[in-house]
Write an enzyme that holds these catalytic residues in place. Structure first.
Site, mmCIF file in Angstrom:
data_model
loop_
_atom_site.group_PDB
_atom_site.id
_atom_site.type_symbol
_atom_site.label_atom_id
_atom_site.label_comp_id
_atom_site.label_asym_id
_atom_site.label_seq_id
_atom_site.Cartn_x
_atom_site.Cartn_y
_atom_site.Cartn_z
ATOM 1 N N ARG A 148 0.860 -1.186 0.000
ATOM 2 C CA ARG A 148 0.000 0.000 0.000
ATOM 3 C C ARG A 148 0.888 1.225 0.000
ATOM 4 O O ARG A 148 1.754 1.365 0.860
ATOM 5 C CB ARG A 148 -0.936 0.032 1.213
ATOM 6 C CG ARG A 148 -1.599 1.403 1.384
ATOM 7 C CD ARG A 148 -2.594 1.486 2.511
ATOM 8 N NE ARG A 148 -3.840 0.822 2.157
ATOM 9 C CZ ARG A 148 -5.007 1.058 2.764
ATOM 10 N NH1 ARG A 148 -5.084 1.929 3.756
ATOM 11 N NH2 ARG A 148 -6.079 0.415 2.395
ATOM 12 N N HIS A 150 -7.770 0.791 -6.029
ATOM 13 C CA HIS A 150 -7.968 0.077 -4.758
ATOM 14 C C HIS A 150 -8.686 -1.241 -5.074
ATOM 15 O O HIS A 150 -9.838 -1.458 -4.702
ATOM 16 C CB HIS A 150 -8.783 0.945 -3.797
ATOM 17 C CG HIS A 150 -8.740 0.483 -2.367
ATOM 18 N ND1 HIS A 150 -7.931 -0.548 -1.927
ATOM 19 C CD2 HIS A 150 -9.422 0.928 -1.274
ATOM 20 C CE1 HIS A 150 -8.110 -0.711 -0.625
ATOM 21 N NE2 HIS A 150 -9.013 0.165 -0.213
ATOM 22 N N GLN A 166 -10.494 -3.781 -2.569
ATOM 23 C CA GLN A 166 -11.748 -3.222 -2.038
ATOM 24 C C GLN A 166 -12.933 -3.568 -2.944
ATOM 25 O O GLN A 166 -14.055 -3.802 -2.478
ATOM 26 C CB GLN A 166 -11.599 -1.702 -1.921
ATOM 27 C CG GLN A 166 -12.838 -0.967 -1.442
ATOM 28 C CD GLN A 166 -13.086 -1.116 0.047
ATOM 29 O OE1 GLN A 166 -12.174 -0.930 0.844
ATOM 30 N NE2 GLN A 166 -14.320 -1.441 0.422
ATOM 31 N N ASP A 185 -16.974 8.145 -0.759
ATOM 32 C CA ASP A 185 -15.636 7.965 -0.198
ATOM 33 C C ASP A 185 -15.260 9.294 0.465
ATOM 34 O O ASP A 185 -15.915 10.319 0.218
ATOM 35 C CB ASP A 185 -14.660 7.610 -1.345
ATOM 36 C CG ASP A 185 -13.231 7.309 -0.874
ATOM 37 O OD1 ASP A 185 -13.042 7.017 0.330
ATOM 38 O OD2 ASP A 185 -12.316 7.368 -1.713
ATOM 39 N N CYS A 206 -16.316 2.587 1.638
ATOM 40 C CA CYS A 206 -15.160 1.723 1.906
ATOM 41 C C CYS A 206 -14.634 1.901 3.319
ATOM 42 O O CYS A 206 -13.958 1.017 3.848
ATOM 43 C CB CYS A 206 -14.062 2.004 0.877
ATOM 44 S SG CYS A 206 -13.514 3.718 0.843
ATOM 45 N N ARG A 235 -14.078 -7.448 3.310
ATOM 46 C CA ARG A 235 -12.665 -7.259 2.922
ATOM 47 C C ARG A 235 -11.872 -8.530 3.239
ATOM 48 O O ARG A 235 -11.020 -8.953 2.471
ATOM 49 C CB ARG A 235 -12.038 -6.073 3.680
ATOM 50 C CG ARG A 235 -12.605 -4.695 3.396
ATOM 51 C CD ARG A 235 -12.467 -4.267 1.947
ATOM 52 N NE ARG A 235 -11.119 -4.399 1.432
ATOM 53 C CZ ARG A 235 -10.090 -3.586 1.704
ATOM 54 N NH1 ARG A 235 -10.270 -2.546 2.488
ATOM 55 N NH2 ARG A 235 -8.898 -3.792 1.173
HETATM 56 N N1 NVA Z 1 -9.733 7.365 -1.366
HETATM 57 C C1 NVA Z 1 -9.399 6.878 -0.045
HETATM 58 C C2 NVA Z 1 -9.745 5.428 0.111
HETATM 59 C C3 NVA Z 1 -9.518 4.882 1.495
HETATM 60 C C4 NVA Z 1 -9.820 3.412 1.624
HETATM 61 C C5 NVA Z 1 -7.925 7.135 0.232
HETATM 62 O O1 NVA Z 1 -7.097 6.934 -0.669
HETATM 63 O O2 NVA Z 1 -7.610 7.542 1.341
HETATM 64 N N1 CP Z 2 -11.200 0.607 3.151
HETATM 65 C C1 CP Z 2 -9.897 0.523 3.494
HETATM 66 O O1 CP Z 2 -9.007 0.299 2.670
HETATM 67 O O2 CP Z 2 -9.668 0.689 4.815
HETATM 68 P P1 CP Z 2 -8.226 0.848 5.510
HETATM 69 O O3 CP Z 2 -7.648 2.154 4.996
HETATM 70 O O4 CP Z 2 -8.513 0.866 6.974
HETATM 71 O O5 CP Z 2 -7.367 -0.314 5.100
#
Ligand code: NVA
Ligand code: CP
Length: 331
Positions: free
Chosen positions: A107, A134, A137, A231, A273, A318
């Site tokens: 990540r 993502h 997800q 989101d 999410c 998830r």
């Molecule tokens: N768009 C958000 C998704 C989090 C799961 C981010 O990148 O923070």
């Molecule tokens: N939805 C999601 O990716 O959550 P986290 O950022 O907690 O992993």
């Protein structure tokens, strides 16, 4: 389910329609098996490195629990806990970790990083979120949709509203196109999905029969929707100075009861999410309340806590879907 063995998962575009569907089917089967107390361990002794340059609750824990339940092991490397990026390149890191581990989750900001890892690791690499995609997800979101409708995915209308121009919007568009869905991305014109991603989705839609709508018109965008999703308005890695302009731009796209009513569908469900700013019970939420008077941002608390909200089923999924990816590629 052996035909995905050894494959990486860097974005939805890595998979054919049949492969994507088989991952959803496997996730549903594994979830059922676990519920019946009949889970069979398929990853005994397997090891996966979890490389996080950005923070996480769900993704990290889903990988750890999935591996543990399947008899495998994980090593968690936190945003400050490895050499990648500052002292060691992604290619070198991949060649080291690939000697010991059976798979690597990454990540971070750069899609190029996860793709470089995948090219050099010699083992499957999984994208646990980048700025652009993502993908893990999406399997959870679609499994949740399947569990909350009697329609096949190809008949589901899905409106994704708000900040659609990055990972979640891109991934929602491509994964919905793969499953032949009626997908609407509802956002201000200057915040819409890139032409490149839209064209990729349209090419898939030409094969799958998906209907794609990109609009800034909330009423038209959510009309008839079976599912409404949103989101956060400022994503991981973006500066907090962006909050003021994002709030101004996206306020009309907040998911609230008026928007849920505008679907015209009393059974419409809400997805997110997570994490979500739906109340003042976070330091950021409270700070933004003090600055703007808004006690909720992308979704109001009454929608988040309503019967329509399936966000915790989605969060649970998830784990089941990440388990399916691990089993499909490693077992
Ligand atoms: N768009 C958000 C998704 C989090 C799961 C981010 O990148 O923070
Ligand atoms: N939805 C999601 O990716 O959550 P986290 O950022 O907690 O992993």
């Amino acid at each position: 389910m052996t035909h995905l063995k050894g494959r990486s998962f860097t974005k939805e575009l890595d998979f054919s329609v049949e492969e994507w569907r088989s991952l959803l089917d496997l996730a549903a089967r594994l979830k059922q098996e676990r519920r019946e107390g009949a889970e069979r361990q398929r990853l005994t002794g397997k090891k996966v490195a979890l490389l996080f340059e950005k923070t996480s609750t769900r993704t990290r824990c889903a990988f750890e629990v999935a591996m543990m339940e399947q008899g495998g092991h994980t090593t968690y490397l936190d945003p400050a806990g490895s050499q990648i990026g500052h002292k060691e390149s992604a290619a070198d890191t991949a060649r080291v970790l690939g000697r010991w581990y059976d798979g690597i989750e990454f990540r971070g900001a750069g899609q190029d990083v996860v793709e470089t890892l995948a090219r050099h690791a010699g083992v499957p690499v999984y994208n646990g979120l980048t700025d652009d995609w993502h993908p893990t997800q999406m399997l959870a979101d679609q499994l949740t949709i399947m569990e909350h409708t009697t329609k096949p995915l190809s008949e589901v209308s899905y409106a994704f509203v708000g900040d659609v121009r990055n990972n979640m919007g891109n991934s929602t568009l491509i994964s919905s196109a793969l499953m032949g869905m009626d997908v609407r991305l509802v956002a201000p014109k200057q915040q819409q999905t890139s032409r490149e991603v839209r064209e990729k989705a349209e090419a898939i839609a030409a094969q799958t029969g998906a209907r794609i709508t990109l609009t800034d018109d909330v009423e038209a965008g959510v009309e008839g929707a079976d599912f409404v999703a949103t989101d956060v308005w400022v994503s991981l890695g973006e500066p907090k100075e962006l909050w003021a302009s994002r709030i101004e731009l996206l306020r009309p796209y907040q998911v609230n009861q008026d928007m849920m009513r505008a679907t015209g569908n009393p059974r419409a469900k809400f997805l997110h999410c997570l994490p979500a700013f739906h109340d003042r019970h976070t330091s950021v939420g409270e700070e933004l309340y003090q600055a703007t008077g808004m006690s909720a941002l992308e979704v109001t608390d009454d929608v988040f806590e309503s019967e329509a909200s399936v966000v915790f089923d989605q969060a649970e999924n998830r784990m089941h879907t990440i388990k399916a990816i691990l089993v499909a590629t490693l077992a």
